[in-house]
Write an enzyme that holds these catalytic residues in place. Structure first.
Site, PDB file in Angstrom:
ATOM      1  N   SER A   1       1.381  -0.226  -2.651  1.00  0.00           N
ATOM      2  CA  SER A   1       1.580  -1.245  -3.097  1.00  0.00           C
ATOM      3  C   SER A   1       2.894  -1.828  -3.059  1.00  0.00           C
ATOM      4  CB  SER A   1       1.157  -2.246  -3.606  1.00  0.00           C
ATOM      5  OG  SER A   1      -0.555  -2.069  -2.740  1.00  0.00           O
TER       6      SER A   1
ATOM      7  N   GLU B   1      -0.824   7.592  -7.584  1.00  0.00           N
ATOM      8  CA  GLU B   1      -0.817   6.649  -6.673  1.00  0.00           C
ATOM      9  C   GLU B   1      -2.218   6.095  -7.360  1.00  0.00           C
ATOM     10  OE1 GLU B   1       0.884   6.714  -3.051  1.00  0.00           O
ATOM     11  OE2 GLU B   1      -1.170   8.170  -2.336  1.00  0.00           O
TER      12      GLU B   1
ATOM     13  N   GLY C   1       3.151   3.374   1.885  1.00  0.00           N
ATOM     14  CA  GLY C   1       1.863   3.316   3.303  1.00  0.00           C
ATOM     15  C   GLY C   1       2.759   2.233   4.323  1.00  0.00           C
ATOM     16  N   GLY C   2       1.935   1.062   4.268  1.00  0.00           N
ATOM     17  CA  GLY C   2       2.195   0.392   4.850  1.00  0.00           C
ATOM     18  C   GLY C   2       3.571  -0.641   5.054  1.00  0.00           C
TER      19      GLY C   2
ATOM     20  N   HIS D   1      -4.003  13.221  -0.896  1.00  0.00           N
ATOM     21  CA  HIS D   1      -4.125  11.905  -1.255  1.00  0.00           C
ATOM     22  C   HIS D   1      -5.139  11.290  -0.903  1.00  0.00           C
ATOM     23  CE1 HIS D   1      -3.798   7.996   0.952  1.00  0.00           C
ATOM     24  NE2 HIS D   1      -2.678   7.497   0.364  1.00  0.00           N
TER      25      HIS D   1
ATOM     26  N   ASN E   1       4.567   7.366   4.370  1.00  0.00           N
ATOM     27  CA  ASN E   1       3.562   7.695   5.189  1.00  0.00           C
ATOM     28  C   ASN E   1       2.428   6.770   5.987  1.00  0.00           C
ATOM     29  OD1 ASN E   1       1.061   8.934   5.083  1.00  0.00           O
ATOM     30  ND2 ASN E   1      -0.141   8.059   3.124  1.00  0.00           N
ATOM     31  N   TRP E   2       3.090   7.343   7.099  1.00  0.00           N
ATOM     32  CA  TRP E   2       2.474   6.161   8.277  1.00  0.00           C
ATOM     33  C   TRP E   2       0.844   6.071   8.566  1.00  0.00           C
ATOM     34  CZ3 TRP E   2       6.505   6.691  12.471  1.00  0.00           C
ATOM     35  CH2 TRP E   2       7.690   5.961  12.899  1.00  0.00           C
ATOM     36  N   LYS E   3       0.283   7.457   7.822  1.00  0.00           N
ATOM     37  CA  LYS E   3      -1.289   7.719   8.289  1.00  0.00           C
ATOM     38  C   LYS E   3      -1.442   7.542   9.679  1.00  0.00           C
ATOM     39  CE  LYS E   3      -1.484   4.700   3.869  1.00  0.00           C
ATOM     40  NZ  LYS E   3      -2.501   4.503   2.839  1.00  0.00           N
TER      41      LYS E   3
ATOM     42  N   GLU F   1      -7.231   9.474   0.492  1.00  0.00           N
ATOM     43  CA  GLU F   1      -8.366   8.537   1.559  1.00  0.00           C
ATOM     44  C   GLU F   1      -8.273  10.085   2.200  1.00  0.00           C
ATOM     45  OE1 GLU F   1      -5.265   6.479   3.776  1.00  0.00           O
ATOM     46  OE2 GLU F   1      -4.885   4.889   2.143  1.00  0.00           O
TER      47      GLU F   1
ATOM     48  N   GLY G   1      -3.179  -0.078  -0.345  1.00  0.00           N
ATOM     49  CA  GLY G   1      -3.040  -1.141   0.711  1.00  0.00           C
ATOM     50  C   GLY G   1      -4.030  -2.722  -0.145  1.00  0.00           C
TER      51      GLY G   1
END
Ligand code: PEP
Length: 245
Positions: free
Chosen positions: A206, A160, A227-228, A90, A9-11, A92, A166
């Site tokens: 993470s 999640e 994610g990251g 998600h 997920n590049w957000k 977010e 993150g």
């Protein structure tokens, strides 16, 4: 029986230059695990043309196919642009846009209608966990966010924990096993056994190269939503390799 899935997920990260990461990731795409990248909506079409064996997905969709919804994107638009998956609910989106379980369910139906596989996210906050409410929260989110009609082909569930996203913190493998075991049980109670067994369960929060193998060894973990560490092939490739075993 369930194909492993490494989903990135590049957000809200990435312009055209980031597409070079897809080229770099091709080498990792030769194994048994499926690789999915969900870039920002602006990159879905160009990503689709150079994705090779990598699947492309959206990060959200509207519940309607079209209409007066400024700034939104519909499931048929994602599909036409080349997406085959969409992340829904998600944390977010739930936090930044106040998305409810009912809205996530409506979006999921829209995704299915457009031929997309929905990755439905559920997860507790730290306050939920500290209050001993993790399973109750997951139960409520799953029941409200997954409409009737889920199958192994159209649905993936991502666990999640909000406090792990993150932050560099991850649950213990026992905590992951408890939630994934519960998710499988809840799906089995709601669907027939064969259908429930076919739905993939991802862990997200993470995940990185250094912890991936340990997480993937947990029962009922069929892959990860990352994610990251999905932003570069250098970070994501080793996670895919860990999933391939
Ligand atoms: C996510 O946002 O879905 C996620 C898992 O992020 P990260 O891997 O950066 O914790």
């Amino acid at each position: 029986m369930r194909r492993k899935l490494a989903a990135g997920n590049w957000k809200m990260n990435g312009t055209n230059a980031a597409l070079a990461e897809l080229d770099r990731l091709q080498e990792a795409a030769g194994g048994a695990a499926e690789i999915l990248i969900c870039p920002p909506a602006t990159l879905i079409a160009p990503a689709g043309t150079r994705a090779g064996r990598i699947a492309i997905g959206g990060q959200d969709c509207h519940a309607a196919a079209s209409g007066a919804h400024t700034g939104d994107i519909s499931a048929p638009m994602l599909r036409e642009a080349g997406a085959t998956y969409v992340i829904l609910g998600h944390s977010e989106r739930r936090a930044d846009h106040g998305e409810t379980d009912a809205q996530v369910a409506a979006k999921t139906r829209a995704a299915w209608d457009a031929g997309l596989t929905a990755i439905i996210c559920v997860g507790e906050t730290l306050a939920d966990r500290e209050a001993g409410q993790t399973i109750d929260v997951i139960r409520t989110q799953l029941a409200g966010s997954l409409p009737d009609g889920g199958t192994g082909a159209n649905t993936v569930i991502a666990y999640e924990p909000v406090w792990a996203i993150g932050t560099g913190k991850i649950p213990t493998t026992d905590q992951i096993a408890e939630v994934h075991g519960f998710l499988r049980e809840a799906l089995t109670a709601r669907l027939d056994q064969q259908t429930a067994d076919a739905i993939r369960l991802l862990y997200g929060g993470s995940v990185k190269a250094s912890n991936a193998a340990e997480i993937f060894a947990v029962d009922d973990v069929d892959g990860a939503l990352v994610g990251g560490a999905s932003l570069t092939a250098g970070d994501f490739g080793p996670i895919v390799a860990a999933l391939n075993g």
